[in-house]
Design an enzyme around this catalytic site. Sequence first.
Site, short mmCIF file in Angstrom:
data_model
loop_
_atom_site.label_atom_id
_atom_site.label_comp_id
_atom_site.label_asym_id
_atom_site.label_seq_id
_atom_site.Cartn_x
_atom_site.Cartn_y
_atom_site.Cartn_z
N CYS A 183 0.83 -1.22 0.00
CA CYS A 183 0.00 0.00 0.00
C CYS A 183 0.86 1.27 0.00
O CYS A 183 1.66 1.49 0.91
CB CYS A 183 -0.89 -0.02 1.24
SG CYS A 183 -1.81 1.50 1.47
N1 GSH Z 1 -6.84 7.87 2.75
C1 GSH Z 1 -6.23 6.71 3.16
C2 GSH Z 1 -6.35 5.63 2.07
C3 GSH Z 1 -5.81 4.33 2.51
C4 GSH Z 1 -6.23 3.20 1.57
O1 GSH Z 1 -7.13 3.37 0.73
N2 GSH Z 1 -5.57 2.06 1.69
C5 GSH Z 1 -5.91 0.93 0.84
C6 GSH Z 1 -4.70 0.10 0.54
S1 GSH Z 1 -3.60 0.80 -0.63
C7 GSH Z 1 -6.84 0.01 1.60
O2 GSH Z 1 -6.56 -0.35 2.71
N3 GSH Z 1 -7.92 -0.39 0.95
C8 GSH Z 1 -8.81 -1.36 1.52
C9 GSH Z 1 -10.23 -1.09 1.16
O3 GSH Z 1 -10.56 -0.02 0.67
O4 GSH Z 1 -11.02 -2.00 1.44
C10 GSH Z 1 -4.80 7.03 3.49
O5 GSH Z 1 -4.14 7.74 2.72
O6 GSH Z 1 -4.33 6.58 4.52
#
Ligand code: GSH
Length: 316
Positions: A50
């Site tokens: 990530c």
């Molecule tokens: N706004 C958040 C976004 C984090 C994010 O979207 N992480 C993704 C991984 S790259 C995630 O965990 N996605 C899981 C999901 O949406 O179910 C940040 O910048 O910390």
Amino acid sequence: MASETDARKFPISDDGKFVRPPSTFTNKIEKGGKFEPEKDRYHLYVAYVCPWAGRTLIARNLKGLQDIVSVTVCSSRMDSKGWRFDDADPDFPGSELDPLYGSSHIRDLYFKAEPNFNGRFTVPVLWDKKLETIVNNESSEIIRIFNTAFNELLPEEYAKLDLYPEDLRGEIDSLNEWMYNDVNNGVYRSGFARSQEAYEGAVKGLFEGLDRTEKILADGSKTYLVGDRLTEADVRLFVTAIRFDVAYHGMFKCNIRNIRHGYPNINRWMKNLYWNNKSFSEPINFQHIKASYYHHPAYNPTGIHPVGPIPAIEAL
Ligand SMILES: N[C@@H](CCC(=O)N[C@@H](CS)C(=O)NCC(=O)O)C(=O)O
């Protein structure tokens, strides 16, 4: 927006655009506040794939917080309940168990913090071991917390490093704004688009953003994006750039150009940070990056991931 129960399905608008929901825990760590700066109190949960989690790992290294904020790396392969720990994906090398609660999934932590939580179970998660809750799950805020909150506990050389210096804030803020939309999130808006039109709009914006970035770095062969100092702007671009040729170019169809052949100045800037600064290279795990981006049943049903590019990042 459709309601999604499977954690691997991402939010999509009616015209097929990927829409990233806002983060839900946005507390600060500060003296006199609910979350006081303390050693051994906070824990960071990440996945190496990530880029948002990658920002927090790099900032933690740069600020010398390794002994103050502990880290757990989960498997980079989601299942229908989202990010999982090693016991739920034991064949995935380099993933760890949850040392605090033995959770099987990241979502267990969200429910512990908020039993009625109905948002997305994202990483990074900055956890408070004392109050047993999530402090913050927004990477742009976590890197600012790391930048200042623990300075009094740090040796001078780390305390004085300022990734968001007062005199450069205006420039950093305006860069962050378009870079987030066009580049950092632009790769996701391209890759997760569900209509041709949404994809083409996103991918054109992405390459315009990269062209713009290339020009900034071409100016006098700059080493850093803003001013002549390492700032959070470099951290924020690096995590996207390092994944670009390896994952986004293929899996997300971001293939108008790649970094190594299409953007010599971004490539030079990226290689310098990767090869000359361990804080940037240490949290980069190309195996996790490939395995995860190509582990999306809806987008890559065979799960086969590509061998190249070789090397994942060019030598200096
Ligand atoms: N706004 C958040 C976004 C984090 C994010 O979207 N992480 C993704 C991984 S790259 C995630 O965990 N996605 C899981 C999901 O949406 O179910 C940040 O910048 O910390």
